[in-house]
Design a protein around this motif. Sequence first.
Motif, short mmCIF file in Angstrom:
data_model
loop_
_atom_site.label_atom_id
_atom_site.label_comp_id
_atom_site.label_asym_id
_atom_site.label_seq_id
_atom_site.Cartn_x
_atom_site.Cartn_y
_atom_site.Cartn_z
N SER A 99 36.55 71.12 10.98
CA SER A 99 37.77 71.72 10.45
C SER A 99 37.72 73.24 10.50
O SER A 99 38.74 73.90 10.75
CB SER A 99 38.00 71.25 9.01
N TYR A 100 36.54 73.81 10.25
CA TYR A 100 36.45 75.26 10.25
C TYR A 100 36.75 75.84 11.63
O TYR A 100 37.32 76.94 11.73
CB TYR A 100 35.07 75.74 9.79
N LEU A 106 43.01 79.54 13.98
CA LEU A 106 44.31 79.88 13.42
C LEU A 106 44.28 81.23 12.73
O LEU A 106 45.26 81.98 12.76
CB LEU A 106 44.77 78.79 12.45
N LYS A 107 43.18 81.57 12.12
CA LYS A 107 43.07 82.90 11.51
C LYS A 107 43.06 83.97 12.60
O LYS A 107 43.74 85.00 12.47
CB LYS A 107 41.81 82.99 10.65
N GLU A 108 42.32 83.72 13.67
CA GLU A 108 42.29 84.69 14.77
C GLU A 108 43.68 84.85 15.38
O GLU A 108 44.05 85.94 15.82
CB GLU A 108 41.29 84.23 15.84
N GLY A 109 44.45 83.76 15.39
CA GLY A 109 45.79 83.82 15.95
C GLY A 109 46.84 84.35 14.99
O GLY A 109 48.03 84.41 15.34
N ALA A 115 42.36 87.40 4.52
CA ALA A 115 41.54 87.33 3.31
C ALA A 115 41.32 85.91 2.81
O ALA A 115 40.57 85.70 1.86
CB ALA A 115 42.17 88.16 2.20
N ILE A 116 41.96 84.93 3.42
CA ILE A 116 41.89 83.54 2.94
C ILE A 116 40.56 82.92 3.36
O ILE A 116 40.12 83.06 4.50
CB ILE A 116 43.06 82.72 3.49
N ARG A 117 39.94 82.20 2.43
CA ARG A 117 38.70 81.50 2.71
C ARG A 117 38.96 80.02 3.00
O ARG A 117 39.95 79.45 2.54
CB ARG A 117 37.72 81.62 1.54
#
Length: 345
Positions: A99-100, A106-109, A115-117
Amino acid sequence: MTAATPTHLVGSINQPDAESVFRVVADRLGDVPRIPDGEVGERFYWIQFQTLRFDQTPGLERVGEPGYRIRDTFDVRQFRVTGDVVLPELGYANAAIESYERFAALKEGGVIGTAIRFQVSLPTPIAIVGAFIEAGSRAAFEPIYRDALQAELDRILEAIPHDQLAIQFDAAVEFAILEHDRRPAFAVGPWWEGGALEGVVERLVEVGAWVPEGVEQGYHLCYGDVEEAHFVQPADAGQLAAVSREVLAHARRRVDFIHLPVPIERDDAEYFASLAGVEWGETQVFLGLVHHEDGVAGALRRAEAARTAVASFGIATECGFGRGPEERTAPLLDLHREVAERLSA
């Protein structure tokens, strides 16, 4: 879309896969502190999938004859220890690592805020032992499962950057132990020497200490969720306050957050009164004020009552909502946002 009142997602979210969870949460809520993967796939019914592994484990056998199955899938019979037990991989590390990868992409995109963990929810050993192991085998099985769970966490810690990770321990069977006098049919007796509360706190502190500094760590305290119902409704927040107070007093590292349930009918100050005696320090408190049945108005009533005892808190549902219908997911996330905005106004 960011709200000053923080929102916590307990864990399970009914979506087809982890990427769908990440996308719908990011779209509906924006910059929440953490996003779980929704406990999708085999994990949809919290810890029940662990029994499928126990069925394949030498040294464990079912007690009694086959009968009722939860959702026609999970056999509810307990296990006894009959010999040397060597558990297979439990499945938590594999799921988190997979999942990570989607979370990071998605964070990179730019879909997920910087800031979300990534939140990983793990059961406590008490949850597994108390739910699935017969009374006479619990003391023998607990260290076996404890070591296997810690090994799963170690794999997660090795694979996922610590500044991107939050670990939540889910404590529900603990309250079946602490509330055994109020609902004997669901009672689970302690299998350790000493008091029930002392044993619960000792074990919660131990698993919390497995998480290194730099990784956020918290607890979801729970009264169970079988088909969206507790095993017993808390009479008030007294047991929740006692566990929180003692865990925070004895913790060997900072506890970043604690989530507490709030029954839908409890919009009275008496329910929350015992929480006034807890020294929260830097720990963020999240209260399960949000219920889909009565929407914004109900959540605001419960929040008003909660303020009599807890000065600052974020919001959440009572438990995860992965076992509710999928079509409820987006409206329920919208409800979180609306409540947070009203409380921040």
